[in-house]
Scaffold this active site. Structure first.
Site, PDB file in Angstrom:
ATOM      1  N   ASP A 182       0.869  -1.172   0.000  1.00 35.44           N
ATOM      2  CA  ASP A 182       0.000   0.000   0.000  1.00 35.44           C
ATOM      3  C   ASP A 182       0.912   1.229   0.000  1.00 35.44           C
ATOM      4  OD1 ASP A 182      -2.409   1.638   0.541  1.00 35.44           O
ATOM      5  OD2 ASP A 182      -1.477   1.884   2.502  1.00 35.44           O
ATOM      6  N   ASP A 202      -0.118   5.174   1.071  1.00 32.64           N
ATOM      7  CA  ASP A 202      -0.305   6.095   2.208  1.00 32.64           C
ATOM      8  C   ASP A 202      -0.403   5.330   3.517  1.00 32.64           C
ATOM      9  OD1 ASP A 202      -0.522   8.796   0.990  1.00 32.64           O
ATOM     10  OD2 ASP A 202      -2.190   7.883  -0.079  1.00 32.64           O
ATOM     11  N   ASP A 226      -1.395  -0.907   5.975  1.00 30.22           N
ATOM     12  CA  ASP A 226      -1.634  -0.337   7.302  1.00 30.22           C
ATOM     13  C   ASP A 226      -3.102  -0.257   7.666  1.00 30.22           C
ATOM     14  OD1 ASP A 226      -2.493   2.948   6.940  1.00 30.22           O
ATOM     15  OD2 ASP A 226      -1.733   1.869   5.212  1.00 30.22           O
TER      16      ASP A 226
END
Length: 215
Positions: free
Chosen positions: A11, A13, A168
């Site tokens: 991922d 961000d 995250d």
């Protein structure tokens, strides 16, 4: 876990880039600008990873289509008013990615960002030569639909059993579950370890650079 994977999908961000607080601020500013209820910080964090359209729909379910479009545009204008640089990467990320490439890993990005935004961000952070491919929300289905991972794996010709997803947010880990690939959670972004553990990751790390110690 040494030699278990050939492909690592990251991922963006909150996983490679320390941008979660800025995203939350931009969402809150957009809401305030158009007189919508301003989301609490965790509510804003909870939608990070989704496409901007799905994120706005989730946060502002009673807003009409025109207002949602204005919220999305205002968010994007604010977000891109801040110039990203290598300093926005979590410490050690660039070196980690380069080491993985030297070791023969194939690297990819799966993100809720739009393709144009990701391309600018990858270039601005100095990582343009490191990723074999990317998938963004305006190119395919939004997380947690598994299509991003499915397309990356198919394009690169890698076995899913040799693929690792690193993210995250719950959307990253749910996408990995849906795609039937192994995931590792990182707690430097949108969600806590206790929240991420609900999606059965292989493990949870404080920062992505800790991957160097385990794969």
């Amino acid at each position: 876990m040494k030699n278990r994977f050939d492909l690592i999908i990251f991922d963006w961000d909150g996983t490679l880039v320390d941008s979660i607080d800025w995203i939350v601020q931009c969402i809150q500013r957009a809401a305030a600008h158009y007189g919508c209820p301003v989301p609490e910080p965790q509510a804003a964090r909870d939608i990070i990873g989704l496409s901007i359209e799905k994120a706005i729909e989730t946060l502002f379910p009673v807003a009409d289509e025109e207002t949602r479009a204005k919220l999305a545009a205002h968010y994007s204008q604010n977000f891109f008013s801040k110039q990203i640089s290598p300093d926005d990467l979590f410490p050690g990320v660039s070196d980690m990615l380069r080491q993985f490439r030297r070791q023969g890993y194939r690297l990819a990005v799966a993100t809720g960002k739009k393709a144009s935004g990701l391309a600018k961000a990858i270039e601005a952070t100095g990582l343009a030569d490191l990723f074999c491919t990317t998938r963004c929300s305006d190119q395919t289905a939004s997380k947690p639909n598994p299509l991003m991972i499915d397309q990356i794996v198919a394009e690169l010709g890698v076995d899913k059993q040799r693929t690792l997803m690193v993210g995250d947010s719950v959307h990253d880990l749910q996408m990995a579950l849906n795609a039937q690939v192994v995931a590792v959670g990182v707690t430097c972004g949108a969600h806590s370890e206790s929240t991420l553990q609900q999606f059965r990751p292989l493990c949870c790390l404080s920062y992505p650079t800790e991957l160097l110690d385990i794969i």
